[in-house]
Design a protein around this motif. Structure first.
Motif, PDB file in Angstrom:
ATOM      1  N   ARG A   1       0.830  -1.212   0.000  1.00  0.00           N
ATOM      2  CA  ARG A   1       0.000   0.000   0.000  1.00  0.00           C
ATOM      3  C   ARG A   1       0.862   1.257   0.000  1.00  0.00           C
ATOM      4  O   ARG A   1       0.526   2.246  -0.644  1.00  0.00           O
ATOM      5  N   GLY A   2       1.965   1.232   0.736  1.00  0.00           N
ATOM      6  CA  GLY A   2       2.888   2.369   0.734  1.00  0.00           C
ATOM      7  C   GLY A   2       3.505   2.578  -0.636  1.00  0.00           C
ATOM      8  O   GLY A   2       3.670   3.713  -1.101  1.00  0.00           O
ATOM      9  N   TRP A   3       3.858   1.490  -1.314  1.00  0.00           N
ATOM     10  CA  TRP A   3       4.426   1.578  -2.655  1.00  0.00           C
ATOM     11  C   TRP A   3       3.416   2.164  -3.638  1.00  0.00           C
ATOM     12  O   TRP A   3       3.770   2.975  -4.507  1.00  0.00           O
ATOM     13  N   ALA A   4       2.149   1.767  -3.496  1.00  0.00           N
ATOM     14  CA  ALA A   4       1.108   2.323  -4.372  1.00  0.00           C
ATOM     15  C   ALA A   4       0.988   3.836  -4.150  1.00  0.00           C
ATOM     16  O   ALA A   4       0.822   4.591  -5.113  1.00  0.00           O
ATOM     17  N   HIS A   5       1.111   4.275  -2.913  1.00  0.00           N
ATOM     18  CA  HIS A   5       1.049   5.703  -2.625  1.00  0.00           C
ATOM     19  C   HIS A   5       2.257   6.434  -3.202  1.00  0.00           C
ATOM     20  O   HIS A   5       2.131   7.533  -3.747  1.00  0.00           O
ATOM     21  N   ALA A   6       3.434   5.841  -3.108  1.00  0.00           N
ATOM     22  CA  ALA A   6       4.639   6.457  -3.675  1.00  0.00           C
ATOM     23  C   ALA A   6       4.510   6.590  -5.195  1.00  0.00           C
ATOM     24  O   ALA A   6       4.876   7.612  -5.776  1.00  0.00           O
ATOM     25  N   LYS A   7       3.976   5.547  -5.844  1.00  0.00           N
ATOM     26  CA  LYS A   7       3.806   5.604  -7.298  1.00  0.00           C
ATOM     27  C   LYS A   7       2.764   6.640  -7.700  1.00  0.00           C
ATOM     28  O   LYS A   7       2.882   7.251  -8.759  1.00  0.00           O
ATOM     29  N   GLU A   8       1.740   6.834  -6.851  1.00  0.00           N
ATOM     30  CA  GLU A   8       0.756   7.888  -7.112  1.00  0.00           C
ATOM     31  C   GLU A   8       1.430   9.248  -7.176  1.00  0.00           C
ATOM     32  O   GLU A   8       1.037  10.102  -7.952  1.00  0.00           O
ATOM     33  N   ASN A   9       2.419   9.444  -6.343  1.00  0.00           N
ATOM     34  CA  ASN A   9       3.149  10.708  -6.287  1.00  0.00           C
ATOM     35  C   ASN A   9       4.349  10.717  -7.239  1.00  0.00           C
ATOM     36  O   ASN A   9       5.234  11.565  -7.109  1.00  0.00           O
ATOM     37  N   LYS A  10       4.382   9.751  -8.146  1.00  0.00           N
ATOM     38  CA  LYS A  10       5.413   9.661  -9.189  1.00  0.00           C
ATOM     39  C   LYS A  10       6.828   9.586  -8.603  1.00  0.00           C
ATOM     40  O   LYS A  10       7.744  10.252  -9.062  1.00  0.00           O
ATOM     41  N   ARG A  11       6.966   8.759  -7.561  1.00  0.00           N
ATOM     42  CA  ARG A  11       8.277   8.531  -6.958  1.00  0.00           C
ATOM     43  C   ARG A  11       8.601   7.049  -7.014  1.00  0.00           C
ATOM     44  O   ARG A  11       7.719   6.207  -7.009  1.00  0.00           O
ATOM     45  N   TRP A  12       9.882   6.745  -7.051  1.00  0.00           N
ATOM     46  CA  TRP A  12      10.346   5.367  -7.075  1.00  0.00           C
ATOM     47  C   TRP A  12      10.985   4.966  -5.751  1.00  0.00           C
ATOM     48  O   TRP A  12      11.571   3.903  -5.640  1.00  0.00           O
ATOM     49  N   THR A  13      10.876   5.845  -4.758  1.00  0.00           N
ATOM     50  CA  THR A  13      11.458   5.570  -3.450  1.00  0.00           C
ATOM     51  C   THR A  13      10.353   5.585  -2.404  1.00  0.00           C
ATOM     52  O   THR A  13       9.623   6.569  -2.286  1.00  0.00           O
ATOM     53  N   LEU A  14      10.243   4.510  -1.656  1.00  0.00           N
ATOM     54  CA  LEU A  14       9.270   4.427  -0.578  1.00  0.00           C
ATOM     55  C   LEU A  14       9.799   5.215   0.612  1.00  0.00           C
ATOM     56  O   LEU A  14      10.926   5.006   1.054  1.00  0.00           O
ATOM     57  N   GLN A  15       8.993   6.143   1.109  1.00  0.00           N
ATOM     58  CA  GLN A  15       9.411   6.995   2.220  1.00  0.00           C
ATOM     59  C   GLN A  15       8.515   6.767   3.430  1.00  0.00           C
ATOM     60  O   GLN A  15       7.439   6.187   3.324  1.00  0.00           O
ATOM     61  N   LYS A  16       8.989   7.259   4.563  1.00  0.00           N
ATOM     62  CA  LYS A  16       8.248   7.098   5.809  1.00  0.00           C
ATOM     63  C   LYS A  16       6.871   7.746   5.727  1.00  0.00           C
ATOM     64  O   LYS A  16       5.895   7.215   6.250  1.00  0.00           O
ATOM     65  N   ASN A  17       6.779   8.877   5.038  1.00  0.00           N
ATOM     66  CA  ASN A  17       5.482   9.546   4.945  1.00  0.00           C
ATOM     67  C   ASN A  17       4.485   8.753   4.098  1.00  0.00           C
ATOM     68  O   ASN A  17       3.282   8.903   4.264  1.00  0.00           O
TER      69      ASN A  17
END
Length: 94
Positions: free
Chosen positions: A32-48
């Protein structure tokens, strides 16, 4: 597990099942965190990303106090209703 005084023994299978449950929990949170990161067009999973997923998803409500206390933020993040576009459900079969 044996911290309780009324728990004399634990079967060996319980440890295996508990380890599998922990693995599935971490996998779900990470997906789920990865899906959120991809929504924001990032390839790095972050704490936020993880914090946002916890505040948006009902099944992670038990973690909200911990994450919000660590993050130090009080703003509310809108929740996504189960089955919504950001909320893929994964089913596991052991």
């Amino acid at each position: 597990m044996k911290a309780g005084e009324d728990v004399p023994m634990i079967a060996a299978e319980v440890l295996v099942v508990f380890a599998c449950a922990c693995e599935m929990f971490i996998l779900e949170l990470t997906h789920r965190g990865w899906a959120h990161a991809k929504e924001n067009k990032r390839w790095t999973l972050q704490k936020n990303d993880i914090a946002t997923v916890i505040t948006r998803t009902d099944i992670f409500d038990f973690l909200m106090d911990i994450v919000l206390r660590e993050e130090g933020r009080d703003e509310a993040v809108p929740r996504v209703i189960l089955g919504g576009p950001v909320d893929p459900l994964y089913y596991y079969v052991l």
